[in-house]
Design an enzyme around this catalytic site. Structure first.
Site, PDB file in Angstrom:
ATOM      1  N   HIS A   1      19.812  22.897  -3.582  1.00  0.00           N
ATOM      2  CA  HIS A   1      18.599  23.044  -2.770  1.00  0.00           C
ATOM      3  C   HIS A   1      17.470  22.331  -3.515  1.00  0.00           C
ATOM      4  O   HIS A   1      16.794  22.941  -4.346  1.00  0.00           O
ATOM      5  CB  HIS A   1      18.274  24.521  -2.571  1.00  0.00           C
ATOM      6  CG  HIS A   1      17.125  24.769  -1.637  1.00  0.00           C
ATOM      7  ND1 HIS A   1      16.963  25.959  -0.962  1.00  0.00           N
ATOM      8  CD2 HIS A   1      16.086  23.991  -1.260  1.00  0.00           C
ATOM      9  CE1 HIS A   1      15.868  25.903  -0.230  1.00  0.00           C
ATOM     10  NE2 HIS A   1      15.318  24.712  -0.393  1.00  0.00           N
TER      11      HIS A   1
ATOM     12  N   THR B   1      12.733  31.855  -3.303  1.00  0.00           N
ATOM     13  CA  THR B   1      14.095  31.682  -2.817  1.00  0.00           C
ATOM     14  C   THR B   1      14.110  31.919  -1.314  1.00  0.00           C
ATOM     15  O   THR B   1      13.132  32.429  -0.752  1.00  0.00           O
ATOM     16  CB  THR B   1      15.062  32.652  -3.531  1.00  0.00           C
ATOM     17  OG1 THR B   1      16.411  32.354  -3.140  1.00  0.00           O
ATOM     18  CG2 THR B   1      14.743  34.094  -3.202  1.00  0.00           C
TER      19      THR B   1
ATOM     20  N   GLU C   1      20.792  21.929   0.921  1.00  0.00           N
ATOM     21  CA  GLU C   1      19.930  22.846   1.657  1.00  0.00           C
ATOM     22  C   GLU C   1      18.481  22.408   1.525  1.00  0.00           C
ATOM     23  O   GLU C   1      18.088  21.838   0.508  1.00  0.00           O
ATOM     24  CB  GLU C   1      20.036  24.263   1.087  1.00  0.00           C
ATOM     25  CG  GLU C   1      21.393  24.893   1.124  1.00  0.00           C
ATOM     26  CD  GLU C   1      21.379  26.288   0.513  1.00  0.00           C
ATOM     27  OE1 GLU C   1      20.372  26.652  -0.157  1.00  0.00           O
ATOM     28  OE2 GLU C   1      22.353  27.016   0.703  1.00  0.00           O
TER      29      GLU C   1
ATOM     30  N   HIS D   1      23.803  34.267   0.138  1.00  0.00           N
ATOM     31  CA  HIS D   1      22.686  34.930  -0.519  1.00  0.00           C
ATOM     32  C   HIS D   1      23.128  36.281  -1.062  1.00  0.00           C
ATOM     33  O   HIS D   1      23.555  37.161  -0.318  1.00  0.00           O
ATOM     34  CB  HIS D   1      21.457  35.114   0.382  1.00  0.00           C
ATOM     35  CG  HIS D   1      20.163  34.949  -0.371  1.00  0.00           C
ATOM     36  ND1 HIS D   1      19.609  33.720  -0.639  1.00  0.00           N
ATOM     37  CD2 HIS D   1      19.346  35.850  -0.958  1.00  0.00           C
ATOM     38  CE1 HIS D   1      18.488  33.872  -1.334  1.00  0.00           C
ATOM     39  NE2 HIS D   1      18.312  35.160  -1.548  1.00  0.00           N
TER      40      HIS D   1
END
Length: 250
Positions: free
Chosen positions: A44, A106, A76, A200
């Site tokens: 990410h 996050t 991501e 997650h």
């Protein structure tokens, strides 16, 4: 078929970035994960590069192309123009779009497809025209109508945000409730022809109930819990542990 494991390397990169030194080496840890049977790697790249740096992307792309051509690269990010150009330059197999503000610590929620669906449509069309599969971050709250709107964006998959489930590590009853909602969302996605990913706060302990509740789960992307376990068990053994938790025979 067991869910496939993509190893999120953000936490490895964050540890590296604490010093102006090249270790831990993100690509090397990615190599160990792929050698141990991970299906792919996830990153990410945030605008501030606080973990994955933009310079990591071509290195990881080359790692997969040169050594693990059967693996997948998943990138991501929030669909800004800069992010889209990064994806078009790197050509990941999958792009996972998230609704994060760039300043967020996050990911902590899925898209509101009622208000953001029209924003996503041209973005997804552009990425798919470039040959990339597109997944969109979605709340696993059982909202069937939201899933239908996610389908209308043109996405190939949704990624269920499993943070609320992961947060129930000390409350089994609440965890069962979250599993029920996640399964409802996943079943609605399947009915719409969408693939289902998840990610997650997933761990070796909470993965087996998740994959039992969502037997058609395509992929899980795991970083924080996997990296924490790697400090104890090593990256290769940790990947094998998570693959077993996904239902693979390892």
């Amino acid at each position: 078929m067991p869910a496939k494991l993509s190893v999120n390397l953000n936490a490895v990169a964050m540890l590296r970035n604490r010093r102006d030194l090249p270790w831990p080496n993100v690509a090397h840890l990615g190599r160990i994960a792929l050698q141990a049977g991970a299906y792919g790697v996830t990153v990410h790249p945030r605008p501030d590069q606080r973990h994955i740096r933009f310079s990591d992307l071509p290195v990881l792309r080359a790692l997969i192309d040169d050594e693990f051509p059967q693996a997948e690269f998943n990138i991501e990010g929030y669909p800004s123009e800069d992010f889209l150009q990064l994806c078009e330059k790197t050509q990941p197999e999958q792009v996972t779009l998230v609704p994060d503000d760039p300043t967020q610590a996050t990911s902590d929620h899925g898209f509101n497809f009622r208000t953001q669906g029209e924003l996503l449509k041209p973005v997804i069309a552009r990425l798919k025209a470039g040959g990339m599969r597109v997944s969109v971050f979605a709340d696993g709250d059982g909202d069937v109508e939201a899933v239908k709107l996610a389908k209308a964006t043109g996405a190939d998959r949704i990624e269920l945000y499993t943070g609320p489930y992961g947060g129930c590590f000390d409350d089994p009853q609440a965890g069962e409730q979250q599993l029920m909602l996640l399964a409802q969302t996943a079943n609605a996605a399947l009915a719409e022809g969408l693939g289902v990913n998840a990610g997650h706060d997933l761990t070796v302990a909470n993965l087996p109930p998740l994959v039992r509740s969502i037997p058609h789960l395509a992929e899980v992307s795991i970083g924080h819990g996997l990296t924490a376990d790697a400090l104890e068990f090593g990256m290769a053994e940790t990947v094998r542990r998570f693959r077993r938790a996904c239902g693979e025979s390892v």
